[in-house]
Design a protein around this motif. Structure first.
Motif, PDB file in Angstrom:
ATOM      1  N   GLU A 239       0.810  -1.220   0.000  1.00 21.14           N
ATOM      2  CA  GLU A 239       0.000   0.000   0.000  1.00 21.14           C
ATOM      3  C   GLU A 239       0.843   1.269   0.000  1.00 21.14           C
ATOM      4  N   LYS A 240       1.932   1.273   0.752  1.00 22.78           N
ATOM      5  CA  LYS A 240       2.740   2.497   0.828  1.00 22.78           C
ATOM      6  C   LYS A 240       3.454   2.792  -0.492  1.00 22.78           C
ATOM      7  N   ILE A 241       3.816   1.750  -1.235  1.00 15.72           N
ATOM      8  CA  ILE A 241       4.395   1.955  -2.571  1.00 15.72           C
ATOM      9  C   ILE A 241       3.370   2.627  -3.479  1.00 15.72           C
ATOM     10  N   LEU A 255      -7.578   1.860 -10.109  1.00 14.05           N
ATOM     11  CA  LEU A 255      -8.837   1.220 -10.476  1.00 14.05           C
ATOM     12  C   LEU A 255      -9.225   0.192  -9.421  1.00 14.05           C
ATOM     13  N   ASN A 256     -10.507   0.025  -9.236  1.00 11.54           N
ATOM     14  CA  ASN A 256     -10.991  -0.920  -8.228  1.00 11.54           C
ATOM     15  C   ASN A 256     -10.907  -2.352  -8.735  1.00 11.54           C
ATOM     16  N   GLY A 266      -7.485  -3.676   0.415  1.00  9.48           N
ATOM     17  CA  GLY A 266      -6.190  -3.421   1.022  1.00  9.48           C
ATOM     18  C   GLY A 266      -6.299  -2.762   2.382  1.00  9.48           C
ATOM     19  N   LEU A 267      -5.160  -2.544   2.988  1.00  7.48           N
ATOM     20  CA  LEU A 267      -5.089  -1.918   4.309  1.00  7.48           C
ATOM     21  C   LEU A 267      -5.033  -0.409   4.122  1.00  7.48           C
ATOM     22  N   GLY A 268      -6.183   0.228   4.276  1.00  6.73           N
ATOM     23  CA  GLY A 268      -6.261   1.678   4.110  1.00  6.73           C
ATOM     24  C   GLY A 268      -6.535   2.130   2.690  1.00  6.73           C
ATOM     25  N   ILE A 269      -6.508   1.213   1.720  1.00  6.14           N
ATOM     26  CA  ILE A 269      -6.837   1.543   0.325  1.00  6.14           C
ATOM     27  C   ILE A 269      -7.849   0.509  -0.157  1.00  6.14           C
TER      28      ILE A 269
END
Length: 441
Positions: A239-241, A255-256, A266-269
């Motif tokens: 996620e951070k990348i 895109l979803n 995802g975690l936070g996304i």
């Protein structure tokens, strides 16, 4: 299985209430998968001849679970390239990439090649697949798999993202970045990865991943899609990348990915996908789908079309029922049928320029193992067809001489009408032409 303390501590922080369910999966058997190679056989036809009890993997069109006690690599259908042995969750990234026939596709970190073969099966011989790995040892496995599974339209390269970018800026419709990572999602599959995780400095991966993704993004055309995936749980590599990349690249949008079959957000996304071993039947994966919405368009000049060499035309007339057409390229003593959409390339380490047809030496043409694997039995004038459970097919795969009836001359040897390789028959004795490095031991 003894898991690293730092890994467990991080997973507690990530998973909270799901932690116990997650940890319990390490006491359970992992899932095993194969994916049918639809370049050679349809799923329906494979199920008719399959010797396995198979259960559909729900996030794929052509993937199946098989039972642990089966050894699919020891069935001749494997050597015919009818299926690829692949961890079930690893089949997801290409499914989300939405590859269409005719697309120009890059698999940037491709070895050993499972995802490239999956991409090729979606292209069905149309468009072009550039499949790359920077590691010169790993690229050997990539070449073997591209050839064994009958991929005709692949350019295999062994170079860095930066050097690829110099040749392919804004070129590709689809790009897969299955990035090098700390491998936490595969601990259950391969316990040696635990030792590597403990020994290596996993903090090196985010910078490496960011560099690869940045270069890949510049090779995508406007309107194109890119999948970034890893087989790790670490947020710094996932996620951070993506967060950092989107913060620096306003010409991309996320895109979803549909959250079905146990795949979660995802975690936070919420748009990205997580595949967790306690949520589905597979190992750990992260997948993000990006689209390029703005940028410059670049025109490319295609390589000039080279005519078919007379020496290959003679081979064709003597042995084939079809006429191969396209761009014939001779590099040193190797003859290739290059992909139709191949552009001019400079200063790039190319390992395969399309389908390796064979070698030209001393005014003689010797067909390659790759050519045999790219043909169908109906394409060749003389065929020796073996049963998948016969002693003869095992002897052939071991490189042994076979005594068998047939037509004199070069034969295409097949198993249940799916090619395995070549052999020369004389006086009912088949001189084995199966690639030496592929032979059973």
């Amino acid at each position: 299985m003894k898991l690293p303390f730092d890994f467990l501590d991080n997973m507690k922080n990530i998973l909270n209430d799901d932690y116990e369910s997650f940890i319990n999966t390490y006491n359970e058997e992992r899932a095993y998968g194969i994916r049918v190679n639809t370049l050679k056989i349809s799923v329906e036809e494979f199920l008719k001849i399959s010797p396995f009890n198979l259960i559909k993997i729900p996030w794929t069109r052509d993937g199946f679970y098989y039972e642990e006690n089966i050894r699919p690599a020891k069935i001749p259908f494997y050597n015919a390239g009818l299926y690829y042995i692949q961890e079930p969750s690893a089949m997801a990234p290409v499914e989300f990439l939405d590859v269409k026939r005719g697309h120009k596709v890059l698999d940037l970190c491709a070895a050993p090649g499972g995802k490239s073969i999956q991409i090729a099966s979606k292209l069905q011989g149309e468009g072009i697949l550039v499949t790359n790995d920077i590691n010169s040892n790993r690229v050997k496995a990539l070449v073997k798999n591209i050839e064994m599974y009958g991929v005709k339209n692949a350019l295999v390269t062994n170079d860095s993202p930066e050097r690829l970018l110099r040749n392919f800026e804004g070129y590709f419709d689809r790009i897969l970045v299955d990035a090098p990572c700390s491998g936490e999602g595969m601990f259950r599959k391969d316990e040696s990865l635990i030792k590597s995780w403990e020994k290596d400095d996993i903090s090196i991966y985010p910078d490496m991943q960011k560099n690869i993704l940045d270069n890949a993004a510049k090779m995508l055309k406007v309107g194109g899609k890119l999948v970034y995936s890893t087989c790790t749980f670490n947020m710094n590599e996932n996620e951070k990348i993506i967060e950092e990349f989107l913060g620096e690249n306003s010409n991309f949008r996320l895109l979803n990915i549909d959250k079905v079959h146990g795949i979660t957000q995802g975690l936070g996304i919420k748009e990205v996908a997580r595949l967790w071993p306690h949520k589905l039947k597979g190992e750990g994966h992260f997948v993000a789908l990006l689209e390029k919405v703005d940028g410059d368009s670049i025109d490319y000049s295609l390589e000039k079309i080279n005519k078919k060499p007379e020496i290959f035309r003679e081979f064709e007339e003597e042995n084939l029922k079809i006429n191969l057409e396209g761009n014939f390229v001779i590099i040193n003593d190797s003859l290739y049928l290059a992909p139709k959409q191949l552009v001019k390339i400079k200063n790039l380490k190319v390992v395969r320029t399309g389908l390796l047809l064979g070698k030209i030496k001393k005014k003689r043409f010797t067909p390659s193992q790759a050519l045999a694997m790219a043909l169908k039995v109906e394409d060749f004038k003389r065929v020796i067809n073996l049963s998948y459970d016969s002693t003869e097919v095992i002897k052939y795969l071991k490189g042994e001489t076979i005594f068998i009836d047939g037509q004199k001359g070069l034969n295409l040897v097949s198993v249940e009408n799916y090619p395995l390789g070549f052999g020369k028959l004389n006086n009912n004795t088949l001189k084995n032409g199966y690639e030496k490095s592929w032979r059973w031991v």
